[in-house]
Motif scaffolding. Structure first.
Motif, PDB file in Angstrom:
ATOM      1  N   HIS A   1       2.452   8.851 -47.393  1.00 51.88           N
ATOM      2  CA  HIS A   1       1.558   8.849 -46.246  1.00 51.88           C
ATOM      3  C   HIS A   1       0.190   8.523 -46.850  1.00 51.88           C
ATOM      4  CE1 HIS A   1       5.127   9.442 -43.895  1.00 51.88           C
ATOM      5  NE2 HIS A   1       5.368  10.598 -44.664  1.00 51.88           N
ATOM      6  N   ALA A   2      -0.056   7.804 -47.732  1.00 50.22           N
ATOM      7  CA  ALA A   2      -1.427   7.620 -48.485  1.00 50.22           C
ATOM      8  C   ALA A   2      -2.313   6.853 -47.511  1.00 50.22           C
ATOM      9  CB  ALA A   2      -1.244   7.006 -49.960  1.00 50.22           C
ATOM     10  N   THR A   3      -3.391   7.082 -47.299  1.00 49.43           N
ATOM     11  CA  THR A   3      -4.539   6.202 -46.445  1.00 49.43           C
ATOM     12  C   THR A   3      -5.001   5.323 -47.466  1.00 49.43           C
ATOM     13  OG1 THR A   3      -6.144   7.721 -47.352  1.00 49.43           O
ATOM     14  CG2 THR A   3      -4.934   8.395 -45.281  1.00 49.43           C
ATOM     15  N   PRO A   4      -5.586   4.240 -46.924  1.00 49.17           N
ATOM     16  CA  PRO A   4      -6.173   3.212 -47.733  1.00 49.17           C
ATOM     17  C   PRO A   4      -7.295   3.776 -48.971  1.00 49.17           C
ATOM     18  CG  PRO A   4      -6.060   2.402 -45.508  1.00 49.17           C
ATOM     19  CD  PRO A   4      -5.701   3.702 -45.474  1.00 49.17           C
ATOM     20  N   THR A   5      -8.076   4.937 -48.237  1.00 51.73           N
ATOM     21  CA  THR A   5      -9.082   5.475 -49.315  1.00 51.73           C
ATOM     22  C   THR A   5      -8.210   5.987 -50.551  1.00 51.73           C
ATOM     23  OG1 THR A   5     -10.645   5.911 -47.286  1.00 51.73           O
ATOM     24  CG2 THR A   5     -10.901   7.205 -49.413  1.00 51.73           C
TER      25      THR A   5
END
Length: 423
Positions: free
Chosen positions: A47-51
């Motif tokens: 569940h990694a974010t774009p950042t």
């Protein structure tokens, strides 16, 4: 040392040592590009974010780039072999940790540490080439190194794509880090047997690092990069990202330059020796590397995401699409050592023009062709761009380091690689 006056067994020993060094160069650069194709799987699994995406990619490169200069100096003073093997061991351990990360935050941290391991090893690669070879043999070695750079940068997505598709969502992305382990074991087993024994360190020789200079350089790079990374964070966005930090980065750059001049005037060690900066070939080569990699490296991230999310390709197929680019890059690098004697520095300019033409055709294919034919245009254009890359990177490194002494080889290699990673 050239083959003409070197004993045959010594010549053969040098090339065997070179093979160990090239494995390290290959796996260190492979770890930059192989991750790109696994980003969608990492997003789904952790569940990694774009950042966090950007930090997973950029954290490695920033840590890699900022420590290359002191690592090069460390190899010059302490000895390249022990430093090289230490960096290889750290790289292996952190690759293992990346593969078993349980959250995006842990993966980001491990990637930074992995970049540190690679940064310790990489300057020794160029230092070993300078130490092991001279003249035409050195040009040939740099040609092979350029081929390795092209292959590792371009084949990474293909290898990553196959692993993600074959092993599934969770173990697929983990395998792109665990694949480094066999290479690292080979380096750690064969390195002590084949790499040249370092000369005895002279009494009183100090490492004498310019800590303040390194901190100023790091601050300048980080503050310049941060606005671009935060622009993809929903909490900031493009409008509210702190773009003023670019100006702060320029200020740190000015302070860094002033500090370096002040220290060198007082006979202290510096991050970038004035002798290197006065070397026109080295300065031009560093500038070309910085600008070139600023455009080249990002191509693989954008292309991989476009093929998967834009054209709906499977990860393995998106990776396979980049194989012609890798093969043509390898061919161009391999032939460049011969063509350099015919074209000289003009070969670098020819390579840049060919690369630009290939990238232009790639963009035109995505914009103008239908989805049914866009992939074919990208395939052909990628091969052209890859060939241009092959006849740019290797000759540029050779010419940049042609007049650098072996004593400064580690520091020069660190500066050159730093400018590439900053780009």
């Amino acid at each position: 040392m050239t083959k003409h006056w070197m004993k045959p067994q010594q010549w053969s020993q040098n090339w065997r040592a070179f093979s160990v060094v090239m494995v390290a160069g290959f796996v260190g650069l492979l770890s930059i590009s192989i991750v790109n194709v696994a980003l969608p799987a990492i997003e789904s699994s952790l569940h990694a974010t774009p950042t966090q995406f950007q930090w997973i990619v950029a954290g490695y490169s920033v840590a890699f780039g900022l420590l290359l200069v002191p690592s090069g100096r460390l190899g010059d003073v302490v000895g390249r072999r022990p430093v090289f093997l230490t960096g290889s061991f750290l790289f292996m351990v952190t690759s293992l940790a990346c593969g078993f990360s349980t959250s995006a935050e842990i993966l980001v941290i491990m990637r930074v540490l992995q970049g540190i391991g690679a940064s310790i090893t990489t300057p020794q690669v160029i230092g070993f080439i300078q130490e092991l070879f001279q003249g035409r043999e050195r040009a040939r070695a740099f040609g092979i190194f350029g081929m390795v750079v092209s292959i590792s940068s371009a084949i990474g997505p293909a290898v990553g794509g196959v692993l993600v598709s074959a092993l599934g969502l969770d173990w697929g992305w983990r395998s792109v880090f665990l694949v480094n382990i066999p290479f690292s074991i080979f380096i750690l087993v064969m390195g002590p047997k084949l790499l040249p024994v370092p000369q005895k360190r002279e009494k009183g020789t100090k490492l004498n690092l310019d800590t303040v200079g390194l901190l100023l350089m790091a601050a300048g790079v980080l503050t310049s990069m941060l606005p671009f990374i935060l622009a993809t964070d929903p909490a900031y966005g493009v409008k509210h990202s702190p773009w003023y930090l670019i100006g702060v980065g320029v200020l740190f750059g000015a302070l860094f330059t002033a500090w370096e001049l002040w220290r060198e005037n007082r006979q202290h060690s510096v991050v970038m020796p004035r002798a290197l900066m006065k070397n026109a070939g080295f300065t031009l080569g560093s500038a070309v590397s910085t600008c070139y990699f600023a455009g080249w490296t990002g191509v693989f991230i954008v292309l991989t995401l476009y093929l998967q999310q834009g054209l709906g390709m499977a990860a393995w197929l998106a990776g396979l699409m980049q194989v012609p680019l890798a093969l043509m890059g390898a061919y161009g690098s391999q032939r460049s050592s011969v063509w350099m004697t015919l074209r000289g520095r003009w070969l670098v300019l020819i390579g840049l023009v060919v690369t630009m033409a290939g990238l232009g055709l790639m963009a035109a294919s995505a914009l103008l062709l239908s989805e049914d034919f866009a992939w074919l245009g990208i395939l052909i254009a990628g091969a052209i761009a890859g060939f241009g890359s092959g006849i740019t990177i290797s000759p540029n490194q050779t010419f940049a380091l042609a007049e650098v002494s072996v004593k400064q080889a580690g520091a020069a290699g660190g500066v050159l690689q730093t400018m590439q990673r900053v780009g």
